[in-house]
Design a protein around this motif. Sequence first.
Motif, PDB file in Angstrom:
ATOM      1  N   ALA A 150     -58.931 -37.298  -4.175  1.00 44.44           N
ATOM      2  CA  ALA A 150     -59.734 -37.154  -2.734  1.00 44.44           C
ATOM      3  C   ALA A 150     -58.819 -35.479  -2.779  1.00 44.44           C
ATOM      4  O   ALA A 150     -59.056 -34.592  -1.949  1.00 44.44           O
ATOM      5  N   GLU A 151     -57.221 -35.377  -3.372  1.00 46.88           N
ATOM      6  CA  GLU A 151     -56.606 -34.332  -3.331  1.00 46.88           C
ATOM      7  C   GLU A 151     -57.387 -33.686  -3.618  1.00 46.88           C
ATOM      8  O   GLU A 151     -57.988 -31.933  -3.480  1.00 46.88           O
ATOM      9  N   LEU A 152     -58.163 -33.611  -5.040  1.00 46.29           N
ATOM     10  CA  LEU A 152     -58.867 -32.352  -5.373  1.00 46.29           C
ATOM     11  C   LEU A 152     -60.675 -31.941  -5.015  1.00 46.29           C
ATOM     12  O   LEU A 152     -61.112 -31.550  -5.601  1.00 46.29           O
ATOM     13  N   GLY A 153     -60.784 -33.287  -3.872  1.00 48.99           N
ATOM     14  CA  GLY A 153     -62.180 -33.341  -3.487  1.00 48.99           C
ATOM     15  C   GLY A 153     -62.973 -32.700  -4.799  1.00 48.99           C
ATOM     16  O   GLY A 153     -64.302 -32.646  -4.928  1.00 48.99           O
ATOM     17  N   ILE A 154     -62.638 -34.697  -5.482  1.00 48.42           N
ATOM     18  CA  ILE A 154     -63.852 -34.280  -6.556  1.00 48.42           C
ATOM     19  C   ILE A 154     -63.802 -36.309  -6.539  1.00 48.42           C
ATOM     20  O   ILE A 154     -62.918 -36.831  -5.618  1.00 48.42           O
ATOM     21  N   SER A 155     -65.125 -36.480  -7.733  1.00 51.03           N
ATOM     22  CA  SER A 155     -64.792 -38.371  -7.073  1.00 51.03           C
ATOM     23  C   SER A 155     -64.257 -39.594  -8.470  1.00 51.03           C
ATOM     24  O   SER A 155     -63.022 -37.757  -9.295  1.00 51.03           O
TER      25      SER A 155
END
Length: 179
Positions: A150-155
């Motif tokens: 979530a922090e990195l904006g990835i799955s």
Amino acid sequence: MTAPCDPVNPRPLRVVRDGGYPDWEAVYQDNATWVYRTIFARVGNRADAEDLTAEVFLAALRPLRLSASVGEVRAYLRATARTVLAAHWRETLGREITSIEDIEQPPDSEEAISTAPQRVAKVLQTLPDQYRRILELRFLQGRSVKESAAELGISVSNAKVLQHRALRLAAHVSEKDGS
């Protein structure tokens, strides 16, 4: 006659006449410090060392006999620590590491054994930003894979792959530098 004293744990050992331990608490009190220090020396952080130390004692509890001698108990705990560490590294790095050098002589203090922060900083500096960031989130900040994703904006799946690749590259860099 005074009970023998362990140099790592200055309290007298509660040993029965035949050289064994009187109860499980005595086994833990006599061996927890050196097991923890041995594991801390290999993993370099307190949280993992505490978790893995607990795993060692949980794994040893069922098969270990109180009637065993102190030496037999310590040998069994060393073997169990080796197995627990191998499983930890297999899970963390995705490769088998079964050699534990100097397991007989754990270092005396955390300060003496841990240059881990300096080694980690050196290795992290060499990694690409995404790899460095996932490792910082997961292992330095203790975030879950889901939180890190979530922090990195990835799955979550992508975070797992990124973590695996980052650990593999970090291990390679560390081996190459001799860290």
